[in-house]
Design an enzyme around this catalytic site. Structure first.
Site, short mmCIF file in Angstrom:
data_model
loop_
_atom_site.label_atom_id
_atom_site.label_comp_id
_atom_site.label_asym_id
_atom_site.label_seq_id
_atom_site.Cartn_x
_atom_site.Cartn_y
_atom_site.Cartn_z
N CYS A 122 1.18 -8.26 5.26
CA CYS A 122 0.81 -6.85 5.05
C CYS A 122 -0.68 -6.64 4.81
O CYS A 122 -1.47 -7.55 4.90
CB CYS A 122 1.68 -6.25 3.96
SG CYS A 122 3.36 -5.94 4.57
N ASP A 123 -1.01 -5.39 4.43
CA ASP A 123 -2.34 -4.82 4.65
C ASP A 123 -3.52 -5.66 4.18
O ASP A 123 -4.48 -5.84 4.91
CB ASP A 123 -2.41 -3.45 3.98
CG ASP A 123 -1.52 -2.44 4.68
OD1 ASP A 123 -0.52 -2.85 5.28
OD2 ASP A 123 -1.81 -1.24 4.59
N LYS A 124 -3.53 -6.12 2.94
CA LYS A 124 -4.70 -6.84 2.43
C LYS A 124 -4.48 -8.35 2.42
O LYS A 124 -5.41 -9.10 2.13
CB LYS A 124 -5.05 -6.37 1.01
CG LYS A 124 -5.26 -4.87 0.90
CD LYS A 124 -6.28 -4.37 1.90
CE LYS A 124 -6.33 -2.86 1.96
NZ LYS A 124 -5.10 -2.20 2.38
N CYS A 177 5.44 -2.41 8.28
CA CYS A 177 5.84 -1.09 8.79
C CYS A 177 5.66 -1.00 10.30
O CYS A 177 4.68 -1.51 10.86
CB CYS A 177 5.08 0.00 8.07
SG CYS A 177 5.51 0.14 6.32
N SER A 195 -4.96 5.11 5.57
CA SER A 195 -3.88 4.21 5.93
C SER A 195 -3.85 4.03 7.43
O SER A 195 -4.27 4.91 8.19
CB SER A 195 -2.55 4.80 5.45
OG SER A 195 -1.46 4.19 6.11
N GLU A 218 -6.78 4.72 -0.02
CA GLU A 218 -6.33 5.27 1.25
C GLU A 218 -5.93 6.73 1.06
O GLU A 218 -5.36 7.09 0.03
CB GLU A 218 -5.14 4.48 1.79
CG GLU A 218 -5.50 3.11 2.29
CD GLU A 218 -4.35 2.38 2.95
OE1 GLU A 218 -4.63 1.40 3.65
OE2 GLU A 218 -3.19 2.79 2.77
N ASP A 262 0.82 -1.21 0.00
CA ASP A 262 0.00 0.00 0.00
C ASP A 262 0.85 1.26 0.00
O ASP A 262 0.45 2.29 -0.56
CB ASP A 262 -0.93 0.01 1.22
CG ASP A 262 -2.15 -0.87 1.01
OD1 ASP A 262 -2.04 -1.84 0.23
OD2 ASP A 262 -3.19 -0.60 1.61
#
Length: 616
Positions: A122-124, A195, A517, A491, A81
């Site tokens: 990570c995000d998704k 992150c 985000s 985002e 992202d």
């Protein structure tokens, strides 16, 4: 007694062709009675949170084989992202969640796998795999790649901790020199891993612990630390036990829908609110609950947000603490321990280790455990060495942070805030709700009223912010950026970061039917539902309209009369085919994204696909 799913392809003369192909993958006669376990990896060289996963699937597979199973690895896609941010690439991020879920379903069902180990980060990717796991409802264990070490650099003779968001803010701040911006950029993301703050990836990996689908330490133990290897080894062994319990002992408690029950979802959301997690977790928990056929909605989240305090504060809400500090303070289990002592958790839940919540806390909560090995694990710390290698260091903190009065994790009596870190707001242009990360909102702007400045794309808003057209007191409204309207629900990290870089972080609000985000802080209100493209009243706001935000009372109100809103709606509907679309926006939308948009629901439904449009 359930039959092994894999027997469909390994037993009977009519499966001779399938067995012949299995033999070509290395299987032998001795393997055809064993459970076939999918190792669902997400290695890619595009994403720092996944760049170190290449060999970790093999690590898990070796343990599966040693425990009496057959391991078969495959990969999913993974979108970064941060790299996709601020341009057309962000349109693809949220839709990738559905692709990941579908691809896992496709592979597992096509090959009749019996169980899964999901290696996410990570995000998704974690949400996509979670949705697939609950959809398939076969034994599963999650083990993520782990958090990145926090960046560190020396500015003004002081060592400060950094992350991705700091690099973005400094890069956009005209008052920051090129050399300082470059220094921060080079220091912000020093290692592999997700992150380093309580952003979406780390939030979701913490929530898998609360859901019971991953092991203690999964959400906080650094990607670089040697101790994290044990989580992968344990996952490989344990998944074989879970699989045999279900298929050979008819024990349905081994299935993810029975582990991640409604009570577990409530615990996960309680954790999320207490730790000030990313607002994206709301989308993903709502989506996962639907896959599990659990009645868990925005209403449940609203009720929890009104009674759960904030017990942990981490970047981006503060520069003082990052995930490495959360781990030192006891990680997810440390927060759950304080929530349990406050009487805020459902205790009748189990995890993939077969432990109840009280048993888990007794063994893994650093405040009460007598297990020195557990305490040693939570002392695992950063090395401060740039690397892309997993398990590459074994540094430890000298002491644990068990100070529940002034430490990273607090007790109820010493909470950062009696209100939790996330809140649901309702009002006349957010009838189905919207979300704000209260953990990142300064106390001075918990109540805020200002004139709207309306933009029909993130790009236009960014141009206005950097061009000085947004001033203190404004309420920036970015619409037609929802799941359908974007499409893809971008985002808005760049607009919020640029507001900070322009000195407006505590002087403006930003409202959108898009999302934020996990790195976002400030008065940033997203997920406005219904979205503009679905006829939501956010599409009726005009420049100069006053908008009143009241977080303590969970309200958000467009100060325009009902009669005026009705007239605006009538005018909007009169646009015919152009109704509920941006009046002017240059954006290339591919067929793949249009297909996603055609089925997408608003954020209050988790931005999942509308099954009713497919007759299901």
């Amino acid at each position: 007694m359930p039959k092994y799913r894999s027997a469909t392809t390994t037993h009977g003369r009519n499966m001779a062709g399938a067995r012949a192909l299995w033999r070509a993958t290395g299987m032998t006669d001795a393997d055809f009675g064993k459970p076939i376990i999918a190792v669902v990896n997400s290695f890619t060289q595009f994403v720092p949170g996944h760049v170190h996963l290449r060999d970790l699937g093999k690590l898990v597979a070796e343990q599966i084989e040693a425990a009496g199973g057959v391991a078969k690895e495959f990969n999913t896609i993974a979108v970064d992202d941060g790299i996709a941010m601020g341009h057309g690439g962000m349109l693809y991020s949220l839709p990738s969640r559905e692709l990941i879920a579908d691809s896992v379903e496709y592979m597992v069902n096509a090959h009749c796998a019996d169980a899964m180990v999901c290696i996410s980060n990570c995000d998704k990717i974690t949400p996509g795999m979670l949705m697939a796991s609950l959809r398939l409802n076969i034994p599963v264990i999650f083990v993520s790649g782990g958090p990145m070490e926090a960046g560190k650099t020396k500015l003004s003779d002081q060592i400060i901790k950094l992350d991705l968001v700091d690099a973005m803010i400094q890069g956009a701040d005209p008052k920051v020199s090129d050399s300082q911006s470059a220094q921060v950029e080079r220091s912000a993301c020093p290692t592999c891993g997700s992150c380093s703050g309580m952003f979406t990836a780390n939030s979701m990996n913490c929530l898998t612990e609360a859901l019971g689908l991953s092991q203690p330490g999964n959400g906080s133990l650094l990607a670089t630390h040697a101790d994290r290897k044990q989580l992968f080894l344990n996952a490989g062994k344990r998944i074989v036990e879970l699989t045999k319990r279900y298929y050979e002992q008819d024990d349905e408690s081994a299935l993810p829908r029975n582990i991640a029950s409604k009570a577990a979802f409530e615990n996960a959301m309680t954790l999320d609110i207490a730790m000030g997690g990313s607002t994206n977790t709301v989308l993903h928990l709502l989506a996962a609950a639907q896959e599990a056929e659990i009645d868990f909605t925005m209403s449940d989240i609203d009720k929890l947000s009104r009674k759960v305090p904030q017990l942990c504060k981490v970047a981006p809400s503060t520069q003082k603490y990052h995930m490495e500090d959360v781990h030192r303070a006891g990680g997810v289990i440390g927060i759950l321990g304080e929530l349990d002592r406050a009487g805020l958790l459902n205790r009748d839940v189990k995890n993939v280790l077969g432990l109840t919540l009280p048993q888990t806390l007794e063994q893994y909560d650093i405040v009460v455990t007598q297990d020195d090995a557990v305490k040693n694990m939570f002392r695992a710390g950063p090395a401060g060495i740039r690397t892309t290698q997993a398990f590459s260091q074994d540094c430890r903190w000298d002491t644990l942070d068990d100070d529940r009065s002034n430490g990273c994790i607090r007790s109820l009596e010493h909470a950062y805030s009696k209100d939790g870190g996330l809140a649901v707001l309702y009002g006349n242009f957010a009838e189905n709700g919207c979300i704000v990360k209260t953990a990142g909102v300064d106390d001075s702007i918990l109540k805020f009223t200002g004139p709207a400045k309306v933009y029909e794309s993130q790009d236009d808003a960014v141009e206005a912010i950097l061009g000085g057209k947004v001033v203190a007191g404004d309420v920036v409204v970015i619409r037609y950026e929802g799941p359908k309207g974007g499409p893809g629900m971008q985002e808005m990290l760049y607009p919020t970061s640029f507001l900070k870089s322009m000195g407006l972080g505590k002087a403006c609000a930003l409202i959108t039917d898009g999302r934020f985000s996990g790195g976002t802080s400030g008065l940033s209100i997203g997920h406005v539902s219904p979205e503009a493209a679905s006829g939501g009243s956010i599409g009726l706001i005009e420049d100069g309209d006053l908008i009143a935000i009241d977080i303590p009372n969970r309200g958000i109100q467009l100060q325009v009369s009902d009669a005026e809103l009705a007239a605006r709606r009538e005018a909007q509907e009169a646009r015919g085919d152009k109704a509920w679309t941006p009046k002017k926006r240059e954006r290339q939308v591919s067929f793949a994204l249009r297909a996603y948009a055609s089925l997408a629901t608003s954020a209050d439904k988790g931005a999942v696909r509308d099954k009713s449009k497919l007759g299901g």
